[in-house]
Design an enzyme around this catalytic site. Structure first.
Site, PDB file in Angstrom:
ATOM      1  N   ARG A 177       0.672  -1.102  -0.109  1.00  0.00           N
ATOM      2  CA  ARG A 177       0.076   0.069  -0.051  1.00  0.00           C
ATOM      3  C   ARG A 177       0.789   1.137  -0.011  1.00  0.00           C
ATOM      4  O   ARG A 177       0.319   2.248   0.537  1.00  0.00           O
ATOM      5  CB  ARG A 177      -0.848   0.085   1.417  1.00  0.00           C
ATOM      6  CG  ARG A 177      -2.030  -0.941   1.282  1.00  0.00           C
ATOM      7  CD  ARG A 177      -2.993  -0.639  -0.036  1.00  0.00           C
ATOM      8  NE  ARG A 177      -4.031  -1.682   0.220  1.00  0.00           N
ATOM      9  CZ  ARG A 177      -3.755  -3.071  -0.304  1.00  0.00           C
ATOM     10  NH1 ARG A 177      -2.730  -3.046  -1.302  1.00  0.00           N
ATOM     11  NH2 ARG A 177      -4.644  -4.045  -0.278  1.00  0.00           N
ATOM     12  N   CYS A 226     -10.637   0.061   4.172  1.00  0.00           N
ATOM     13  CA  CYS A 226     -10.039  -0.579   5.207  1.00  0.00           C
ATOM     14  C   CYS A 226      -9.049   0.515   5.832  1.00  0.00           C
ATOM     15  O   CYS A 226      -8.219   1.422   5.257  1.00  0.00           O
ATOM     16  CB  CYS A 226      -9.027  -1.769   5.056  1.00  0.00           C
ATOM     17  SG  CYS A 226      -9.825  -3.251   4.466  1.00  0.00           S
ATOM     18  N   GLU A 296      -3.833   2.495   6.790  1.00  0.00           N
ATOM     19  CA  GLU A 296      -3.690   2.506   5.451  1.00  0.00           C
ATOM     20  C   GLU A 296      -4.414   3.747   4.837  1.00  0.00           C
ATOM     21  O   GLU A 296      -3.913   4.254   4.027  1.00  0.00           O
ATOM     22  CB  GLU A 296      -4.812   1.149   5.242  1.00  0.00           C
ATOM     23  CG  GLU A 296      -4.696   1.121   3.521  1.00  0.00           C
ATOM     24  CD  GLU A 296      -5.462  -0.143   3.062  1.00  0.00           C
ATOM     25  OE1 GLU A 296      -5.216  -1.251   3.935  1.00  0.00           O
ATOM     26  OE2 GLU A 296      -5.969  -0.384   2.038  1.00  0.00           O
TER      27      GLU A 296
HETATM   28  C1  LIG Z   1     -15.714   1.075  -0.221  1.00  0.00           C
HETATM   29  C2  LIG Z   1     -14.140   1.196  -0.297  1.00  0.00           C
HETATM   30  C3  LIG Z   1     -13.434  -0.122  -0.449  1.00  0.00           C
HETATM   31  C4  LIG Z   1     -12.311  -0.001  -0.906  1.00  0.00           C
HETATM   32  N1  LIG Z   1     -11.277  -1.265  -1.192  1.00  0.00           N
HETATM   33  C5  LIG Z   1     -10.144  -1.075  -1.365  1.00  0.00           C
HETATM   34  C6  LIG Z   1      -9.317  -2.340  -1.851  1.00  0.00           C
HETATM   35  O1  LIG Z   1      -9.900  -3.411  -1.741  1.00  0.00           O
HETATM   36  N2  LIG Z   1      -7.979  -2.233  -1.884  1.00  0.00           N
HETATM   37  C7  LIG Z   1      -7.320  -0.867  -1.792  1.00  0.00           C
HETATM   38  O2  LIG Z   1      -6.064  -0.889  -1.970  1.00  0.00           O
HETATM   39  N3  LIG Z   1      -8.210   0.195  -1.459  1.00  0.00           N
HETATM   40  C8  LIG Z   1      -9.607   0.034  -1.333  1.00  0.00           C
HETATM   41  N4  LIG Z   1     -10.138   1.372  -0.891  1.00  0.00           N
HETATM   42  C9  LIG Z   1      -9.297   2.644  -0.850  1.00  0.00           C
HETATM   43  C10 LIG Z   1      -9.256   3.360  -2.199  1.00  0.00           C
HETATM   44  O3  LIG Z   1     -10.339   3.357  -2.755  1.00  0.00           O
HETATM   45  C11 LIG Z   1      -7.782   2.836  -2.938  1.00  0.00           C
HETATM   46  O4  LIG Z   1      -6.858   3.069  -2.311  1.00  0.00           O
HETATM   47  C12 LIG Z   1      -8.057   3.947  -4.271  1.00  0.00           C
HETATM   48  O5  LIG Z   1      -7.190   3.409  -5.263  1.00  0.00           O
HETATM   49  C13 LIG Z   1      -7.380   5.370  -3.836  1.00  0.00           C
HETATM   50  O6  LIG Z   1      -7.655   6.233  -5.036  1.00  0.00           O
HETATM   51  P1  LIG Z   1      -7.977   7.710  -4.950  1.00  0.00           P
HETATM   52  O7  LIG Z   1      -8.203   8.300  -5.960  1.00  0.00           O
HETATM   53  O8  LIG Z   1      -9.472   7.765  -4.168  1.00  0.00           O
HETATM   54  O9  LIG Z   1      -6.902   8.368  -4.028  1.00  0.00           O
HETATM   55  P2  LIG Z   1      -6.998   9.573  -3.206  1.00  0.00           P
HETATM   56  O10 LIG Z   1      -7.916   9.074  -1.560  1.00  0.00           O
HETATM   57  O11 LIG Z   1      -7.510  10.661  -3.587  1.00  0.00           O
HETATM   58  O12 LIG Z   1      -5.584   9.735  -2.519  1.00  0.00           O
HETATM   59  C14 LIG Z   1      -4.917   8.834  -2.093  1.00  0.00           C
HETATM   60  C15 LIG Z   1      -3.406   9.231  -1.686  1.00  0.00           C
HETATM   61  O13 LIG Z   1      -2.772   9.426  -2.921  1.00  0.00           O
HETATM   62  C16 LIG Z   1      -2.170  10.688  -3.294  1.00  0.00           C
HETATM   63  N5  LIG Z   1      -2.792  10.979  -4.647  1.00  0.00           N
HETATM   64  C17 LIG Z   1      -3.771  10.842  -5.237  1.00  0.00           C
HETATM   65  N6  LIG Z   1      -3.450  11.135  -6.851  1.00  0.00           N
HETATM   66  C18 LIG Z   1      -2.469  11.421  -6.878  1.00  0.00           C
HETATM   67  C19 LIG Z   1      -1.595  11.881  -7.862  1.00  0.00           C
HETATM   68  N7  LIG Z   1      -2.301  11.949  -9.137  1.00  0.00           N
HETATM   69  N8  LIG Z   1      -0.445  11.969  -7.836  1.00  0.00           N
HETATM   70  C20 LIG Z   1       0.177  12.205  -6.660  1.00  0.00           C
HETATM   71  N9  LIG Z   1      -0.584  11.825  -5.477  1.00  0.00           N
HETATM   72  C21 LIG Z   1      -1.614  11.499  -5.415  1.00  0.00           C
HETATM   73  C22 LIG Z   1      -3.061  11.704  -2.444  1.00  0.00           C
HETATM   74  O14 LIG Z   1      -2.452  12.731  -2.080  1.00  0.00           O
HETATM   75  C23 LIG Z   1      -3.252  10.744  -1.145  1.00  0.00           C
HETATM   76  O15 LIG Z   1      -2.260  10.732  -0.398  1.00  0.00           O
HETATM   77  C24 LIG Z   1     -11.352   1.232  -0.662  1.00  0.00           C
HETATM   78  C25 LIG Z   1     -12.072   2.448  -0.473  1.00  0.00           C
HETATM   79  C26 LIG Z   1     -13.334   2.252  -0.215  1.00  0.00           C
HETATM   80  C27 LIG Z   1     -14.349   3.478   0.147  1.00  0.00           C
END
Ligand SMILES: Cc1cc2nc3c(=O)[nH]c(=O)nc-3n(C[C@H](O)[C@H](O)[C@H](O)COP(=O)(O)OP(=O)(O)OC[C@H]3O[C@@H](n4cnc5c(N)ncnc54)[C@H](O)[C@@H]3O)c2cc1C
Length: 310
Positions: A177, A226, A296
């Site tokens: 992660r 999570c 996480e």
């Molecule tokens: C119901 C649910 C289920 C989930 N299941 C999983 C799962 O099974 N596995 C898992 O790994 N995660 C899971 N997640 C967490 C999340 O959805 C993932 O980790 C997802 O990939 C994060 O992407 P995001 O675009 O929302 O990131 P964000 O939340 O927008 O950002 C996450 C981090 O990355 C940085 N960031 C984002 N975009 C960029 C960019 N372009 N350049 C540089 N830094 C950046 C941000 O500053 C932050 O620190 C779940 C979440 C929910 C709500």
């Protein structure tokens, strides 16, 4: 931006004091001092210039589905990459593999739909993971069936000066992660490689995994997935359940009674409520099992220093 009047870059959507709760899956968070929504790389460069000249910090968000935003908000500029950063293209790499190039703002859910349509076997693991593909690449999103680090071939990033560079797979330092990335780097494009399979088979896998999530994970309420990483050979959810915290509430936040590693927002929860529960879970698991849970979910914004373990 206070001080000498620095004008926001023309043409870029800029919102001052914009509440961030609505930009996250948790539905929690105070305002961004300045929220910027660039729609192409040129605008993103202008925004970065602006931040540099004004001496303000920059925070990037994709889908906001892996973050907990402070009730006191985020200082400086918050840049959200969505519209305009959502292009995708793909080209065959011989008969059995495909290379996909997706803008950082491309939705992981849409990518999974395309994986089903085209038979992109190695991307099916993202079924049910919300957010953007840029965010997924940065947090090394994954599930039992695969991780982003298995499929990312390269990333195109902009640095704080707006210079573009491609980072090859071999240069990417991925762990559980986590991608170790210089803090000033913004991912603008993700290259993914997948094996090709029968689309019907891939769609069926996706369907099965989505169904499994519907049974095992809380639906409806806001969350960031999570909350803690799984410790080696164990599960954070099992440990939190074992210390009897399933269903425990603080304000409108609750340790889910479906999956104890999810903290859910039942209505108008504050980040502080979530953190009380997270700290309680960490302490009890440490006392009972001697295991230190690591977050996480990423806490962004003011007041982070209150929780040194973040
Ligand atoms: C119901 C649910 C289920 C989930 N299941 C999983 C799962 O099974 N596995 C898992 O790994 N995660 C899971 N997640 C967490 C999340 O959805 C993932 O980790 C997802 O990939 C994060 O992407 P995001 O675009 O929302 O990131 P964000 O939340 O927008 O950002 C996450 C981090 O990355 C940085 N960031 C984002 N975009 C960029 C960019 N372009 N350049 C540089 N830094 C950046 C941000 O500053 C932050 O620190 C779940 C979440 C929910 C709500």
């Amino acid at each position: 931006v206070s001080g000498p009047a620095l004008k926001p870059p023309a043409g870029v959507t800029v919102l001052f004091d914009e509440p961030l709760a609505g930009w996250t899956s948790f539905g929690i968070g105070g305002p961004a001092e300045i929220l910027c929504l660039p729609t192409d790389e040129d605008q993103l460069r202008q925004v970065l210039d602006w931040a540099r000249q004004a001496g303000r910090p920059v925070t990037v968000l994709g889908g906001g589905s892996n973050v907990l935003i402070s009730d006191r908000g985020v200082p400086g500029l918050v840049i959200i990459l969505r519209q305009g950063f959502d292009r995708i293209s793909h080209q065959p790499l011989g008969p059995e593999e495909v290379l996909i190039r997706a803008g950082a703002g491309f939705s992981s859910g849409r990518l999974v739909s395309l994986a089903g349509e085209h038979g992109w076997l190695d991307l099916a693991f993202l079924a049910g993971v919300p957010g953007s593909i840029g965010g997924a690449a940065v947090v090394n999103a994954g599930a039992a069936e695969g991780w982003m680090s298995d499929v990312v071939q390269g990333l195109r990033v902009l640095n704080g000066q707006g210079r573009s560079r491609r980072l090859d797979r071999a240069e990417l330092d991925y762990t559980y992660r986590c991608l170790r990335l210089d803090p000033d780097k913004i991912v603008v494009e993700v290259e993914l490689k997948s094996r090709l399979a029968e689309p019907g088979t891939v769609s069926q896998m996706i369907g099965r995994w989505l169904k499994r999530r519907r049974v095992r994970q809380p639906g409806g309420a806001g969350s960031a997935g999570c909350f803690f990483k799984n410790p080696p050979r164990d599960s954070a959810g099992r440990l939190i359940e074992a210390v009897g915290l399933k269903g425990r509430r603080c304000g409108a936040a609750m340790i889910s009674d479906v999956h104890a590693n999810f903290i859910v927002n039942l209505g108008r929860a504050r980040a502080a409520d979530v953190m009380v529960l997270a700290e309680r879970a960490r302490t009890e698991v440490w006392i009972r099992f001697g295991i230190e849970l690591e977050p996480e979910v990423r806490f962004l914004g003011r007041g982070r220093e209150k929780w040194p373990w973040l």
